[in-house]
Design an enzyme around this catalytic site. Structure first.
Site, PDB file in Angstrom:
ATOM      1  N   CYS A 151      97.955  30.363  -0.996  1.00  0.00           N
ATOM      2  CA  CYS A 151      98.049  29.381  -2.112  1.00  0.00           C
ATOM      3  C   CYS A 151      97.324  28.369  -2.250  1.00  0.00           C
ATOM      4  O   CYS A 151      96.591  27.757  -2.800  1.00  0.00           O
ATOM      5  CB  CYS A 151      99.636  28.761  -2.083  1.00  0.00           C
ATOM      6  N   ASP A 210      83.929   3.505  28.922  1.00  0.00           N
ATOM      7  CA  ASP A 210      83.165   2.167  28.825  1.00  0.00           C
ATOM      8  C   ASP A 210      84.053   1.483  29.871  1.00  0.00           C
ATOM      9  O   ASP A 210      85.128   1.465  30.147  1.00  0.00           O
ATOM     10  CB  ASP A 210      83.614   1.784  27.549  1.00  0.00           C
ATOM     11  N   HIS A 257      81.544 -13.631  23.468  1.00  0.00           N
ATOM     12  CA  HIS A 257      81.728 -12.708  24.790  1.00  0.00           C
ATOM     13  C   HIS A 257      83.022 -12.948  25.513  1.00  0.00           C
ATOM     14  O   HIS A 257      83.111 -14.115  26.054  1.00  0.00           O
ATOM     15  CB  HIS A 257      80.465 -12.541  25.242  1.00  0.00           C
ATOM     16  N   GLY A 259      72.445 -12.261  28.143  1.00  0.00           N
ATOM     17  CA  GLY A 259      73.113 -13.509  28.214  1.00  0.00           C
ATOM     18  C   GLY A 259      72.703 -14.336  27.098  1.00  0.00           C
ATOM     19  O   GLY A 259      72.731 -14.061  25.888  1.00  0.00           O
ATOM     20  N   LEU A 283      69.536 -21.390  30.562  1.00  0.00           N
ATOM     21  CA  LEU A 283      69.580 -19.823  30.362  1.00  0.00           C
ATOM     22  C   LEU A 283      70.976 -19.457  31.054  1.00  0.00           C
ATOM     23  O   LEU A 283      70.921 -19.995  32.417  1.00  0.00           O
ATOM     24  CB  LEU A 283      68.237 -19.047  31.274  1.00  0.00           C
ATOM     25  N   VAL A 284      71.792 -18.775  30.683  1.00  0.00           N
ATOM     26  CA  VAL A 284      72.775 -18.344  31.355  1.00  0.00           C
ATOM     27  C   VAL A 284      73.092 -16.555  31.132  1.00  0.00           C
ATOM     28  O   VAL A 284      72.928 -16.241  30.193  1.00  0.00           O
ATOM     29  CB  VAL A 284      74.098 -18.810  30.572  1.00  0.00           C
TER      30      VAL A 284
HETATM   31  P1  ADP Z   1      79.914  -4.276  28.923  1.00  0.00           P
HETATM   32  O1  ADP Z   1      78.890  -3.202  28.754  1.00  0.00           O
HETATM   33  O2  ADP Z   1      80.417  -4.499  30.260  1.00  0.00           O
HETATM   34  O3  ADP Z   1      80.794  -4.497  27.802  1.00  0.00           O
HETATM   35  P2  ADP Z   1      77.841  -6.208  28.009  1.00  0.00           P
HETATM   36  O4  ADP Z   1      76.857  -5.419  27.541  1.00  0.00           O
HETATM   37  O5  ADP Z   1      78.390  -6.974  26.661  1.00  0.00           O
HETATM   38  O6  ADP Z   1      78.757  -5.500  28.915  1.00  0.00           O
HETATM   39  O7  ADP Z   1      77.001  -7.349  28.805  1.00  0.00           O
HETATM   40  C1  ADP Z   1      76.276  -6.778  29.804  1.00  0.00           C
HETATM   41  C2  ADP Z   1      75.865  -7.815  30.992  1.00  0.00           C
HETATM   42  O8  ADP Z   1      74.962  -8.857  30.248  1.00  0.00           O
HETATM   43  C3  ADP Z   1      77.156  -8.637  31.230  1.00  0.00           C
HETATM   44  O9  ADP Z   1      77.758  -8.162  32.512  1.00  0.00           O
HETATM   45  C4  ADP Z   1      76.522  -9.900  31.631  1.00  0.00           C
HETATM   46  O10 ADP Z   1      75.644  -9.939  32.999  1.00  0.00           O
HETATM   47  C5  ADP Z   1      75.556 -10.114  30.618  1.00  0.00           C
HETATM   48  N1  ADP Z   1      75.769 -11.002  29.510  1.00  0.00           N
HETATM   49  C6  ADP Z   1      76.420 -10.420  28.280  1.00  0.00           C
HETATM   50  N2  ADP Z   1      76.408 -11.363  27.399  1.00  0.00           N
HETATM   51  C7  ADP Z   1      76.632 -12.550  28.392  1.00  0.00           C
HETATM   52  C8  ADP Z   1      76.905 -13.935  28.144  1.00  0.00           C
HETATM   53  N3  ADP Z   1      77.469 -14.329  26.736  1.00  0.00           N
HETATM   54  N4  ADP Z   1      76.998 -14.796  29.029  1.00  0.00           N
HETATM   55  C9  ADP Z   1      76.513 -14.421  30.035  1.00  0.00           C
HETATM   56  N5  ADP Z   1      76.271 -13.270  30.528  1.00  0.00           N
HETATM   57  C10 ADP Z   1      76.337 -12.173  29.588  1.00  0.00           C
HETATM   58 MG    MG Z   2      82.049  -3.772  25.955  1.00  0.00          MG
END
Ligand code: ADP
Ligand code: MG
Length: 720
Positions: A18, A413, A446, A476, A487-488
């Site tokens: 149907c 993930d 992040h 970063g 730079l971080v």
């Molecule tokens: P995941 O795959 O674990 O979700 P991301 O792809 O977001 O991680 O980030 C991968 C890596 O890049 C982190 O482990 C870190 O070392 C670096 N990173 C990313 N974003 C930042 C941030 N805002 N400050 C510092 N380190 C960062």
């Molecule tokens: Mg992630």
């Protein structure tokens, strides 16, 4: 092109064919773009161009095909309509039975010259009253150039009935009114019972709909007013007393309580709620009085979204169902041919009596109704998906169920899926570096940035704003403040900017080997310090990984994090294969690579950040989507943030697909073996012959056993 969508409730479908009839009919209507009809859900979804057609025309097409169509309404109306139709069907059945029983008794035990005429008087009301439904169905089906099971019932009972009428009035012969009456009454009852059990299959979804309370208590000028749910607006302040369900999605603004959210998330332990916490419509307040502020009402609520998602999922078709649909389309004409062949073989070939040949031909028609075939897939899907929804496992697409069955690889993930996704700073080398890092991360969302900001806050560091900042995904951040360039980020970022990190190499290595993500801070191209950030594993991650391996999947961890860190965490979880240092935009590519060897890949992620990878995978599972399932891009959406539900979802899918296969197998076996027996193949050797009455009973039993087998899926409980 403009496109509009409507969902209609359809009544009067008796078989999966149907649904096909209606689909085909709708597709022929000008302006209809797409139409999908679910027999199990008794619904149709139609996409149409509003310039060319409208709702009324669409409904008219459905009515012309012999079914009822209503705009979707909820609650009482439908229930009343259902009760009415159940009562009517019972009345018709009992009238039919009241005439059928005497027919049966008289034709077996009573002898008199007026016998045939008496039987005629008793059988005719059955043919008209009980038969009406099948004649109507057959007529509409033939009109739309398809042949459904109504055609078989109408044809077989008409043959038996009209032959008997001729034998009563035109020539002296045997009558077999008992065949037409018992077949009609049995099949009528069978369908009635089957539709009742079919309703059971849809119960889980009905329950979900019924969670929605009908009224809410509004607080206005300090007074409590009861209003209907439709009147609640965003921003209203509502009172929720103990034992009541939360009327809309909102936020607690006063009070303290514990809320049972099991009906929505599948989480069995009540959740404590205090000021500022979110509450979900349809969940039940256990003890305290809560004042809540309405944030989402009507269609926006999570409950409404879930109901919509599940209903739409039921309208999707498993590939296996498409094959079955095609087969059943040919089934009825083929059965009619077999029936004719049976008659000819007996009457012309083997020179049996006319009545004997007719009996076998009618039996074939009756026993071969392809109803069980039609019920096999939709009932199993209904129970499987409905039950999943109850457990907080929302399966969006029936098509994916079969794919899960074939899955070879599951990619998890890391951040937010295996780990909590809320990292904390566990190591600081050089406090000044923390301040610099905080300045750079101030505007970043992040999780690592959040961790750094929290650490700065704890140390009471005054964080000034960066003048400029740029996010480098997966690496970063670069920020500028006055004459400082900060730079971080990870090693990759430092390498890109040729920063010498010799000073910290030893520290970095040892942190990473312990599974601690290491962030390096550089000021004006010179490394000045490092920060160690650790994310805790979710409680059940390890258990879930073990279970996934046990059910035969290759488990792979995917992350943007550093290799050493990732390996250390993977080791803790028992995962052997790690894909680390994958940039966010490359995650989908990695999935594609895995698929290259013909493997079926499941990807589990958080649904919002991991969308491309989820979409690329064969089956995307979004975990812990919480209150925003609409945005989530998973094929399967898990309400709870518990990785073990991934295992449950896979198991549920496998069970559902197995159920479908079982049902189809038995339905086919039944038809393949029953038809020759009904045709009298066993008669010459063993004297076994199935009368039309027994055929009817056998056919109905096969339907009910298929639905019953599907209902067994309700027993599914996640193993934990
Ligand atoms: P995941 O795959 O674990 O979700 P991301 O792809 O977001 O991680 O980030 C991968 C890596 O890049 C982190 O482990 C870190 O070392 C670096 N990173 C990313 N974003 C930042 C941030 N805002 N400050 C510092 N380190 C960062
Ligand atoms: Mg992630």
């Amino acid at each position: 092109m403009k496109e509009r969508k409507i969902v209609l409730e359809i009544k009067g479908m008796r078989c999966a064919s149907c649904a096909n009839t209606i689909e085909n009919g709708l597709r022929k209507l000008k302006g209809v773009v797409k139409a999908s009809v679910s027999f199990a859900a008794e619904k149709a979804v139609v996409f149409y161009n509003p310039d060319k057609t409208d709702e009324e025309k669409i409904k008219k097409v459905i009515r012309r095909l012999g079914y009822e169509a209503y705009a979707q309404k909820e609650g009482i109306l439908e229930e009343e309509r259902e009760k009415f139709s159940i009562k009517n069907q019972l009345i018709i059945f009992f009238i039919g039975l009241a005439f059928t029983l005497p027919v049966f008794l008289i034709s077996t035990f009573y002898y008199s010259p007026e016998k045939n005429f008496l039987l005629f008087l008793l059988a005719t009301p059955v043919q008209v009253l009980v038969g009406y439904k099948f004649y109507k169905g057959a007529w509409f089906s033939l009109k739309s150039r398809t042949a459904n099971m109504d055609v078989l019932v109408a044809l077989s009972t008409s043959v038996a009935y009209f032959y008997s009428v001729f034998a009563t009035f035109l020539f002296e012969g045997h009558v077999f009114y008992e065949a037409s009456t018992t077949v009609l009454t049995t099949i009528y009852l069978g369908h009635f019972l089957e539709s009742l059990t079919r309703k059971k299959a849809g119960e889980a979804i009905k329950k979900l709909i019924s969670l929605k309370p009908k009224t809410a208590t509004l607080i206005r000028n300090g007074k409590e007013i009861k209003i209907s749910l439709e009147e609640v607006k965003v921003g209203d302040i509502l009172l929720v007393k103990p034992g009541e369900s939360v009327p809309v999605d909102g936020k607690v603004i006063e009070g303290y309580s514990s809320i049972d959210e099991s009906m929505i998330t599948g989480e069995s332990i009540p959740v404590d709620k205090k000021v500022g916490d979110k509450v979900i419509a349809g969940t039940i307040n256990k003890f305290g009085v809560l004042k809540i502020k309405a944030e989402k009402v009507g269609k926006e609520t999570l409950l409404a979204q879930i109901v919509k998602l599940v209903e739409e999922a039921l309208l999707t078709k498993a590939p296996i169902q498409r094959i079955v649909d095609r087969v059943t389309g040919y089934f009825v004409p083929v059965v009619i041919l077999i029936s004719l062949a049976t008659f000819s073989a007996w009457y012309f070939g083997l020179r049996s009596t006319f009545l004997f040949a007719l009996t076998t031909a009618v039996s074939v028609l009756v026993i071969a109704c392809p109803c069980a075939l039609g019920l096999a897939t939709p009932t199993a899907l209904m129970v499987g998906m409905g039950n999943g929804a109850k457990l907080g496992i929302l399966i969006r697409d029936a098509e994916k169920l079969e794919l899960i069955h074939k899955a070879d690889i599951i990619v998890l993930d890391k951040t937010g899926t295996l780990t909590k996704g809320k990292p904390e700073v566990v190591k600081i080398i050089n406090e000044k570096a923390l301040e610099l890092a905080a300045i750079a991360e101030k505007n970043s969302e992040h999780p690592i940035a959040q961790a750094i900001m929290n650490a700065a806050r704890k140390k009471k560091i005054e964080v000034s704003n960066p003048e400029k900042f740029e996010v480098i995904p997966g690496k970063g951040i670069i920020a500028k403040q006055r004459n400082k360039e900060i730079l971080v980020g990870n090693l990759a970022l430092m390498k890109d900017y040729k920063i010498n990190i010799k000073r910290f190499e030893g520290e970095i290595s040892s942190l990473q080997e312990n599974g601690i993500t290491t962030i390096i801070i550089a000021l004006n191209k010179k490394a000045v310090g490092i920060i160690g950030v650790a994310d805790t594993l979710k409680e059940f991650s390890k258990e879930a990984v073990q279970k996934l391996k046990k059910i035969g999947l290759e488990v792979i961890m995917l992350t943007g994090d550093n290799k050493k860190v990732a390996n250390s965490i993977a080791k803790e979880l028992g995962i052997e294969k790690v894909l680390a240092e994958v940039l966010p935009q490359d995650k989908a590519k990695e999935i594609k690579k895995l698929q290259k060897n013909g493997k079926t890949v499941i990807m589990v992620g958080d649904g919002i950040n991991d969308a491309p990878a989820l979409t690329q995978s064969d089956i995307g599972i979004a975990i812990g989507s919480g209150t925003d399932i609409a945005k989530s891009s998973g094929d399967i959406v898990l309400m709870k943030d518990d990785l073990r539900d991934v295992v449950s979802a896979i198991e549920l899918s496998r069970k559902t697909v197995n159920k479908i296969k079982q049902n189809l197998f038995w339905a086919f076996i039944y038809n393949i073996s029953a038809i020759p027996i009904a045709a009298g193949v066993l008669y010459p050797l063993y004297g076994i012959l199935i009368t039309p009455t027994i055929s009817a009973i056998a056919m109905i039993l096969s339907d009910i056993s298929v639905v019953g087998n599907s209902l067994l899926l309700r027993r599914f409980k996640p193993k934990s």
